[in-house]
Design a protein around this motif. Structure first.
Motif, mmCIF file in Angstrom:
data_model
loop_
_atom_site.group_PDB
_atom_site.id
_atom_site.type_symbol
_atom_site.label_atom_id
_atom_site.label_comp_id
_atom_site.label_asym_id
_atom_site.label_seq_id
_atom_site.Cartn_x
_atom_site.Cartn_y
_atom_site.Cartn_z
ATOM 1 N N VAL A 1 0.858 -1.188 0.000
ATOM 2 C CA VAL A 1 0.000 0.000 0.000
ATOM 3 C C VAL A 1 0.890 1.233 0.000
ATOM 4 O O VAL A 1 1.590 1.502 0.991
ATOM 5 N N THR A 2 0.879 1.944 -1.140
ATOM 6 C CA THR A 2 1.605 3.205 -1.274
ATOM 7 C C THR A 2 0.621 4.251 -1.736
ATOM 8 O O THR A 2 0.083 4.164 -2.855
ATOM 9 N N GLU A 3 0.316 5.220 -0.875
ATOM 10 C CA GLU A 3 -0.651 6.262 -1.231
ATOM 11 C C GLU A 3 0.100 7.411 -1.923
ATOM 12 O O GLU A 3 0.998 8.014 -1.333
ATOM 13 N N GLN B 1 -1.992 4.374 -11.742
ATOM 14 C CA GLN B 1 -1.463 3.058 -11.418
ATOM 15 C C GLN B 1 0.070 3.044 -11.476
ATOM 16 O O GLN B 1 0.697 2.071 -11.909
ATOM 17 N N ASN B 2 0.650 4.185 -11.072
ATOM 18 C CA ASN B 2 2.109 4.323 -11.055
ATOM 19 C C ASN B 2 2.735 3.990 -12.411
ATOM 20 O O ASN B 2 3.841 3.455 -12.496
ATOM 21 N N ASN B 3 2.009 4.323 -13.471
ATOM 22 C CA ASN B 3 2.450 3.985 -14.839
ATOM 23 C C ASN B 3 2.670 5.277 -15.622
ATOM 24 O O ASN B 3 1.725 6.016 -15.923
ATOM 25 N N SER C 1 -6.210 2.095 -7.695
ATOM 26 C CA SER C 1 -4.767 2.040 -7.461
ATOM 27 C C SER C 1 -4.230 0.654 -7.751
ATOM 28 O O SER C 1 -4.977 -0.296 -7.980
ATOM 29 N N GLU C 2 -2.893 0.536 -7.690
ATOM 30 C CA GLU C 2 -2.255 -0.767 -7.923
ATOM 31 C C GLU C 2 -2.706 -1.793 -6.895
ATOM 32 O O GLU C 2 -2.792 -2.985 -7.180
#
Length: 1835
Positions: free
Chosen positions: A374-376, A383-385, A430-431
């Motif tokens: 879990v990274t907010e 999606q950190n993309n 989120s991811e």
């Protein structure tokens, strides 16, 4: 859902099911109990509606009672979307069909996505549509509108309806939907539904927009009628207002369906719902959030707070269409910065740490959800993309951007759910599978304005477990971030809730009423400022006053107690008004009155945009009255006083000489942005052109403020020096700290204080809907990169060559056996072709059974014609004198009608039908507003090109280069010339007339100077002003001269002061501005100093009655004479007057008279000589036919004169075209017939015992049918060709048809008689001409063939028809024909007006210079016909363009088109009298514009009398009441503009508004703008098309239901160019009618010979197409003149073709080739010697005409007619006949064989009948006989 789909929302709303009808009727829920249960108004679909939609069918006897709905699919749809109307599968009755419901469902995709987020709104929306479309009781609340219009009047569908609704229903429906959000655009859904910003929408605006077909979607019109009582229609029908109770948005929805939903609307979509407080984005909020997820002691955090270090520049993001808004993001949201954040985040995720001999990673110690750490972070929205940051969605045309990463962020952060609602359709999850919460990952924003975040927060959730692993990783985390370097970021970080509290920004309290701006200058008491001045002391600049420096008494702002002062403050500076007893200001009553007096012009020009006006007033009020002036204003006591000496203290009287005004750049920029687009309708310009001292396009914030603070502007009472800074500074005199003024200015697309409308689209680009790009320019039709037409005809030609070549080869090898391979063959090839069958016919006896009905009928027609002409010829030959006398009496009487002839020379009457649109609109305009002005124009250039170098005023050391035109001495010469022209006087009716007697004086009687558009108006046409020079105070340096004055005035032509030291006005002597683009030419862009031409225009009044223009014409004649004789070696002058073109046309006609006469004399001379058949010198005077030839020519002239006389009796006017063209045509027809008749007689041998009269009758019987064929064909063709709307073409066709008919009658009467008399003379050996002289009789000489006949018969016909030449002829002519087809597709349409002038005309130079130098197009007026309701708000909104006016109004639509000038040809926004009238009547200056004397009569604004403001009734929405509107409108129209009131309407609108019924009603009015400059016919044609298209759209938006109500455009050139809109159709129509007539006439008169008629038709068609191809190659345009010539070419082509075709048809030679030779021999020589050689001589002379028109349209086209006619008639036609000519008429052959049998029986009594037949056949085998065929035998 894609954002582009918003554009198609109204496809649903106004589909064929009437989805736009937001009305409903339900008898169950209506409060009122009604006895009438209602019935269907429509059922099903029928007919095409507007905007590609469909109309609904009126209910008939079958469907009037609602039918039962049985369609399973329809029931499913009704149940899902219209549950109130569904009563079970077996009990549902509706007024809509299954097809309607299927379309209904297909169109609901977008509204379902957009509105279903609020079930109550969606339910009300659907229920309204369902009830209106399908309700069984439709007739109770709606009816068909009997006045509605349909695209196709013949359609059976309903074109429009009336719908009655209550105010409450309308309001409730609106309230349930008005707050529904569009998260993807950060806007409300109503912005799409309403066609404008949601903030500008109201229930009535919404419904009116959706019911208007002008919205681009509605298939028919919907007229909404708001009534709270039963409404009585004009036809007596009573409709009960629909008043069903709508669901409230904060209620659950009962009776709904699964498709709609039942829950209450969310708080964001419903104003009645209160949203829970939004958590503040801080550490405490994050902690509570994570505790709720993982438990209080179960987790640890590692946080990074990221701020932007390098740049605070906002990211400006344009919202997707249809929104026109933009939204500001902080610099954090820069895409590159976001990628850097992602890189940092990934780096932290890859941190490793050593713990107890093992490596620890984030994955080992993190809290996981769905198997992922879990990274907010804000990057979880993507999606950190990083690739998803680059995603962009475009519309299907790849033009408009529909969504990108910022739209995705707004949608996801706004709570769209698991996916965004943008066109990207990307995931918001989120991811690790949860939705990201904005207040966890963002900081530093208010409310839900996430885009204003000032920092990102990245939180890594770690396990809170004992041991060293987590601690080791945290230490590595801190170490990594301490060593991390990125100059763009400021990082604050700490593990496990150690982030310092100071990281949490102080969030200012939210204020929903705040429009979204911040205030830097805060509370006044907190700032502790004081006054800089108070009161007035001494005289300032521009008749103003200086302000007094503050004293100890006035340093702290005094209380303002004066009632008048409080009134003014409250009116203009309400922000400082704190009540009558608690208002402190730094201004007293005198200062406030000065402010009020100086605000007259801004009040008139800027109040149309409330936001701009508010901002403008605010900056004036802050400077003048703010209680804390000292914080941003200080006195400059070292500035110069009005006297010029440095003050070094207060000026005389104690006043402050100048002030410095400190503000931020942002404040100045936003102030300017709110005002920069405000329009000045009367000048078709922007108000900024007045306030900036230059063209609005050249203005910017600092230039504007600098100009307003400059005393040289003619208004500022003291200098105001504006300083721009974003930091505090120190007052150089008092050393106090100063804070730059930074009040947030109101954006122009927002309402002011919620009490006014937002600025209109015209005045504020931000208020405009997105302007769709213009349609792409039509691409040329190409195939494989080759011109499409050329490619197609090329393929056709190749196919033809292959096919025809194959046929020729096969024919030559097989039929002719050219290779000799078939000599031994026993195969009989005779039956392989018609030629063989023809030969076969001649070798056997024809049986009556073989003869067809048409062949018998054809023979009968032939016999009747022959017998009739033979008898008639014999009669005329026996009684020649009687025939001559009778015909001369009859036709002489007809010719006598010439005395009553009327020649039409007016181009309007020639080329435009009286019933045409342009003519009727011109007549309407002239009747109501008067005709367009007469213009007399000079274009002056200079041979000397030496530039003028001008030194800028000190302290500048720069220079600027002017063209040689601006040499002062030269300008004096131009002024002398202009003055001389002004003083010209012409003789007129025993007196004289001068320019002042006829010129246009817009400001009369206040200013009686004539309107002269000239560059010299910058100096008021005054030599002294031109020479004026301003020096510095020492008299050394030049501070300003005439060139400095020009530069300033060219930038701001309407300025009353040039802002130079000259302090001269820029306005002309007549009171109006001289616009540089009107008075100058030859400059580049806006560099007017480079102009190479001066344009001087004298504007003269014009009148409908030509008699009233005689004064002007007399002066114009003197003007032309003067300029022609004017000599000045320094200037080159081209000029034109209103009468110049007509004068030159008259001169041209006179100058070319002798050319035409010579042309006809050559043709007459040739005829008289060529008719003779000479045997020797001794008989030359006997054999000549001079008298007969002249008689034939006289007959031609008599036929033309008779035609003219006949139509003169009938009242049909004549044109110059008839005089020039018809004689040529009739001469061609007549000469051909004369030669054929005479030469046939000359070659004919008189039979034994036959008298001369019998021989003449027999000869006429031979050639008469051929003469009848050509003449009848041409006459019928021309008569039918008169079926056209173009007067010149119609009259030409009528005159030509009658002339050809009369010529034929005279030829078979007069000429036959004359020929008989001449034959008797020749047989009596009497001389020609001198018939009384004779010589002794000689033996009768044998008939001779003539050399031309002999040559054609024995050589030419054999050469053309030999086997190897014929294929070449066919291929060549077909190839040229197909090439001409391709050329004709590219014919240019129009007529260059220069061609109408003689080659030596002075007007040609004027036309050339006009095209080279003119920089402005023709005025175009959008005319609103009488009958429009100007008193209602709806009627005013349909026209106006100011505040509160819709974008689809007349002014709004013209404004939008002006933004696409290159496409629409509209150069500027339209001047708007109604907007200026509203500004005039609402002006609140001192004095106001509208003033009256004590007796109530009008007091002009220019008057200095003591008048009072007009008393008004209470206004409605800032507009006058209906009574005031009509009462003060006449005053507005006579009020001249001036410095006190710039809005007076006399000059601009005095002629543009008709007041009728004793000035109690408004009649017709117009709104004027300009076209872009037009140089070619194509430009003018496009301008007319586009203007009509715009007017049509305006009419649709206004709801015009009849043509009489429609707005129409008018410009002076429309009436001349309208013909070109239909010239192609008219050409095809006229040519088609004429060709059809010739085909039918040929078919009948050739004895129903279909094949011959086809051949003639094809050949003439080829001639016409070939001429059109020649037109393209020879630069001849398609216009009315060339159309007349093409019609005439058809008639002349008949002469070239029909004689030969008939000779072929009646010939009985053995095969087609021999028949073609026979026809060519006997008719070809007559055609060649007659029409061909006759015309060639006359045509060649036309090449030397002075008229370019003659040279192009007569010489070139006449030459083409003759060349193509003779080549097709004498080359192509015989060859074509030899291939596909008709077979021998068996009836004629049978008749001939029977005659031969009888003759053989009488001649050989002892022979058997079979021998006679054999001899007969033997004779017909001598095909090479030189004897001509005997037509009498053949027939």
């Amino acid at each position: 859902m894609t954002n582009m789909d918003y554009l198609f929302l109204f496809v649903l709303l106004v589909s064929s099911e009437s989805l736009a009808f937001l009305v409903e009727s339900d008898p169950v829920t209506t409060a009122e109990t009604l006895t009438d249960t209602g019935h269907c108004v429509w059922y099903g679909e029928c007919g095409q509606g507007y905007n590609q939609g469909k109309l609904n069918c009126p209910a008939n006897s079958t469907t009037r009672t609602p039918p039962k709905l049985t369609d399973p699919n329809g029931l499913r749809i009704l149940k899902s979307y219209c549950p109130n109307l569904y009563h079970g599968d077996d009990n549902t009755y509706t007024c809509c069909s299954g097809d309607q419901l299927r379309s209904f469902e297909g169109n609901l995709a977008l509204p379902e996505q957009l509105l279903s987020r609020c079930p109550a709104c969606f339910f009300n929306f659907l229920n309204s549509i369902c009830q209106t479309t399908c309700s069984p009781q439709q007739s109770r609340f709606m009816r068909e509108d009997p006045k509605s219009r349909k695209p196709d009047p013949s359609s059976a569908g309903i074109g429009g309806i009336d719908v009655v609704i209550t105010d409450k229903y309308m309001q409730d429906l609106f309230d349930s939907c008005k707050e529904v959000q569009m998260p993807s655009t950060n806007d409300k859904a109503l912005s799409v539904f309403c066609g404008r910003l949601a903030s500008q929408c109201t229930p009535l605006v919404w419904l009116n927009y959706m019911g208007n077909t002008g919205n681009g979607r509605a298939p028919f019109s919907i007229n909404y009628i708001a009534s709270n009582t039963p409404w009585h229609a004009p036809d007596g029908q009573i409709l009960h207002p629909f008043n069903k109770t709508n669901k409230k948005c904060n209620e659950t929805v009962t009776g709904s369906s699964s498709k709609i939903g039942t829950e209450k609307c969310g708080c964001k979509d419903c104003a009645a719902e209160t949203c829970p407080p939004i958590p503040k984005p801080n550490a405490d909020t994050r902690k509570k959030f994570f505790e709720s997820m993982f438990g209080k002691d179960n987790y640890r955090t590692a946080e990074i707070v990221i701020e932007r270090a390098d740049s605070k520049a906002l990211v400006i993001h344009s919202m997707p269409p249809p929104s026109v808004l933009s939204i500001n993001f902080t610099s954090l949201f820069d895409k590159n910065f976001l990628k850097q954040v992602l890189k940092l985040q990934e780096g932290v995720a890859n941190i490793t740490a050593d713990s107890q001999s093992e490596t620890v990673t984030l994955d080992d110690i993190c809290m996981k959800y769905n198997g992922e750490c879990v990274t907010e972070s804000v990057m979880q929205y993507f999606q950190n993309n990083g690739t998803k940051l680059d995603e962009v969605a475009y519309d299907k045309w790849q033009i408009f951007r529909l969504a990108d990463y910022l739209d995705h962020f707004l949608s996801c952060a706004g709570g769209s759910g698991k996916k965004d609602t943008t066109a990207l359709n990307m995931s918001c999850v989120s991811e690790f599978g949860n939705l990201t919460v904005p207040y966890i990952v963002l900081q530093g924003y208010n409310g839900t304005n996430y885009q204003n975040a000032t920092s990102f927060v990245i939180t890594y959730i770690l396990k809170n477990t004992p041991g060293q692993d987590v601690q080791a990783w945290e230490n590595a985390f801190v170490k990594y971030l301490k060593s991390y370097s990125n100059s763009n970021m400021t990082l604050t970080f700490a593990p496990h809730d150690q982030v310092a509290r100071q990281l949490d920004e102080v969030i200012p309290p939210e204020d929903e009423s705040d429009p979204g701006y911040s205030v830097t200058v805060e509370d006044e008491e907190e700032l502790d400022g004081h006054c800089v001045w108070y009161g007035q002391c001494g005289t300032g600049w521009n008749q103003g006053a200086l302000n007094c420096p503050v004293t100890n008494k006035t340093r702290n702002s005094p209380f303002l107690t004066d009632p008048e002062g409080l009134r003014i403050l409250k009116r203009y500076c309400p922000q400082f008004y704190k009540g009558d007893k608690n208002t402190r200001t730094c201004c007293d009553l005198a200062q406030l009155k000065a402010v009020e007096g100086n605000l007259a012009l801004p009040d008139q020009l800027l109040q149309r945009c409330p936001a701009c006006y508010s901002n403008f007033l605010n900056q004036i009020c802050q400077m003048t009255c703010s209680p804390v002036q000292s914080k941003f204003l200080y006195a400059n006591m070292n500035a110069s006083c009005p006297g010029g000496d440095p003050a070094h203290g207060p000026c005389t009287g104690g006043g402050i000489p100048a002030v410095n005004y400190v503000m931020t750049d942002e404040y100045a920029n936003t102030l300017y942005e709110s005002c920069k687009d405000v329009q000045m309708p009367s000048a078709n310009d922007k108000a900024m052109s007045v306030f900036c001292g230059r063209k609005a396009e050249d203005c910017d914030p600092k230039i504007w403020l600098s100009y307003m603070g400059n005393t040289g502007n003619g208004r500022a009472p003291f200098p105001i020096n504006y300083n721009y800074t974003n930091a505090t500074l120190v007052n150089p005199y008092t050393h106090e700290t100063m804070y730059p003024l930074n009040y947030t200015n109101l954006r122009c697309n927002l309402t002011y204080a919620n009490v006014s409308d937002a600025c209109s689209c015209q005045d504020c680009q931000s208020s405009c809907a997105a302007v769709p790009p213009p349609p792409p320019k039509a691409k040329p039709f190409t195939i494989l990169g080759i011109d499409g037409a050329s490619f197609i005809v090329g393929c056709v030609f190749i196919a033809f060559v292959i096919f025809f070549g194959t046929y020729v080869i096969c024919f030559s090898i097989l039929k002719k056996d050219s290779l000799g391979i078939g000599k031994e063959s026993t195969y009989n090839f005779e039956n392989c072709s018609n030629a063989g069958s023809h030969q076969n016919l001649l070798n056997r006896q024809v049986s009556p059974a073989e003869i067809g009905t048409l062949e018998k009928l054809g023979l009968r027609v032939e016999e009747l014609l022959k017998a009739g002409f033979t008898s008639w010829g014999r009669l005329c030959a026996r009684y020649p004198l009687i025939v001559l006398l009778v015909t001369i009496i009859i036709f002489g009487s007809l010719a006598g009608g010439i005395a009553r002839y009327d020649v039409t020379t007016d181009p309007v009457k020639l080329w435009s039908s009286p019933e045409s649109t342009a003519r009727t609109q011109k007549a309407y305009f002239d009747k109501h507003f008067g005709p367009f002005y007469r213009t007399e124009q000079l274009i002056i250039t200079r041979p000397d090109k030496t530039p003028v170098i001008h030194q800028y005023p000190p302290p500048s050391v720069s220079t600027i280069k002017f063209s040689s035109m601006f040499d002062k001495e030269f300008m004096h010469q131009v002024l002398d010339l202009q003055t001389e022209v002004e003083q010209l006087r012409a003789k007129f009716d025993n007196g004289t007339v001068g320019l002042e007697d006829i010129c246009f004086k817009p400001l009369s009687p206040d200013n009686n100077n004539c309107t002269i558009e000239s560059v010299l108006q910058f100096w008021q046409n005054n030599r002294t002003n031109l020479d004026k020079v301003a020096y510095d105070k020492w008299g050394i340096f030049i501070m300003a001269d005439y060139l400095d004055h020009f530069l300033k005035c060219a930038q701001a032509p309407a300025s009353v002061s040039d802002t130079t030291d000259l302090e001269m006005t820029c306005l002309g002597a007549y009171g109006g501005p001289a616009f540089p683009w009107v008075v100058l030419g030859g400059y580049d862009e806006l560099n007017y100093q480079n102009a190479t031409a001066f344009v001087i225009t004298f504007v003269v009044n014009n009148h409908v009655n030509e008699e009233d223009n005689r004064k002007a014409e007399a002066w114009e004649a003197e003007f032309i004479k003067f300029i022609k004789n004017y000599k000045n070696p320094n200037m080159t002058i081209s000029f034109s007057a209103e009468r110049s073109i007509q004068d030159e046309l008259d001169r041209e006609s006179r100058s070319d008279v002798w050319t035409i006469v010579l042309s006809y004399l050559i043709m007459f001379g040739y005829i008289t000589i060529a008719l003779g058949q000479f045997h020797g010198l001794d008989t030359i005077l006997i054999d000549s036919k001079v008298t007969l030839g002249l008689s034939g020519v006289t007959i031609v002239l008599l036929s033309v004169a008779s035609s003219v006389g006949f139509y003169s009796y009938c009242g049909v006017p004549m044109t110059l075209i008839i005089i020039e063209v018809v004689p040529f045509l009739v001469l061609a027809v007549g000469v051909d017939n004369i030669f054929i008749l005479v030469q046939t007689y000359q070659r004919d041998e008189r039979k034994t015992g036959e008298t001369l009269e019998d021989q003449v009758g027999r000869v006429l019987g031979i050639v008469g049918p051929s003469m009848l064929l050509t003449s009848f064909s041409e006459s019928i063709a021309f008569f039918l060709g008169a079926w056209t709307d173009m007067p010149a073409v119609r009259e030409f066709a009528l005159y030509a048809a009658m002339a050809v008919f009369f010529d034929f009658i005279l030829q078979i009467t007069c000429f036959v008689s004359l020929m008989t008399i001449d034959a008797r003379r020749q047989e009596a050996n009497h001389f020609d001409i001198c018939c009384c002289i004779s010589i002794r009789k000689k033996e009768k000489q044998e008939k001779q063939e003539g050399y031309l006949y002999w040559l054609v018969k024995n050589y030419y016909s054999h050469a053309v028809l030999c086997d190897w030449v014929r294929p070449i002829v066919i291929v060549t002519f077909v190839g040229w024909f197909l090439a001409s087809v391709a050329f004709a597709c590219h014919l240019t349409i129009g007529l260059d007006q220069a061609l109408s002038m003689p080659k030596d005309s002075y007007v040609l130079d004027y036309f050339h210079n006009l095209s080279a130098y003119l920089s402005v197009g023709a005025p175009v007026y959008f005319v609103v016909p009488a009958g429009h309701n100007y008193l209602s708000k709806a009627g005013q909104n349909a026209l106006c363009g100011g505040k509160g006016c819709p974008q689809d109004s007349l002014i709004g639509q013209v404004f939008r088109q002006s933004q696409l000038a290159n496409y629409s040809t509209i150069a500027q926004p339209a001047s708007s009298w109604i907007d200026d009238y509203f500004d005039w009547i609402n002006s609140a200056g001192n004095p106001p514009c509208c003033r009256v004397y004590e007796n109530g009569s009008f007091c002009p604004a220019t008057s200095s009398d003591n008048c009072s403001a007009c008393p008004f009734q209470p206004q409605v929405s800032g507009r006058p009441s209906p009574h005031d509107f009509m009462h003060y409108l006449p005053m507005f129209l006579v009020d001249n503009p001036g410095l006190k009131c710039a809005k007076g309407g006399h000059a601009a609108y005095g002629a543009g508004v008709n007041l009728v019924k004793n000035k109690t009603q408004v009649g017709a009015t117009y709104f004027m703008t300009y076209h872009t400059p037009m140089k070619t016919s194509g430009d003018y044609i496009r301008g007319l098309k586009e203007a009509r298209k715009i007017a049509k759209n305006i009419s649709v938006a206004m709801g015009a239901k009849t043509e009489a109500e429609e707005v129409f455009p008018y410009s002076v050139f429309y009436v001349f160019y309208e013909q070109y809109l239909t010239i192609v159709n008219n050409t095809l129509k006229n040519i088609g009618i004429c060709m059809a007539a010739i085909f039918v006439a040929t078919f009948i008169l050739l004895g129903f010979d279909f094949m011959t008629a086809v051949v003639v038709f094809v050949t003439i068609s080829m001639i016409i197409i070939d001429i059109m191809g020649m037109m393209y190659l020879w630069d001849i345009t398609l216009n009315a003149l060339s159309l007349v010539n093409l019609v005439m070419a058809i008639g002349i082509s008949v002469e070239f073709c029909s004689h030969i075709a008939r000779a072929f048809a009646v010939s009985i030679q053995p095969d087609r080739v021999q028949r073609a030779k026979d026809a060519l021999a006997h008719m070809g020589s007559s055609v060649l010697s007659g029409i061909t050689l006759t015309k060639l001589g006359g045509i060649i002379v036309l090449a030397f005409a002075k008229s370019q028109l003659f040279e192009m349209f007569y010489f070139r086209m006449y030459l083409g007619m003759v060349v193509f006619g003779v080549t097709h008639g004498l080359i192509f036609l015989p060859v074509l006949l030899s291939y596909i000519g008709p077979g021998i008429n068996k009836a004629k052959l049978y008749q001939h064989q029977q005659k031969e049998i009888k003759e053989s029986s009488r001649k050989y009594h002892t022979s058997e009948s079979n021998d006679a037949q054999i001899n007969s056949r033997e004779r017909y085998r001598h095909v090479d006989s030189d004897e001509p065929p005997q037509y009498s035998n053949a027939l």
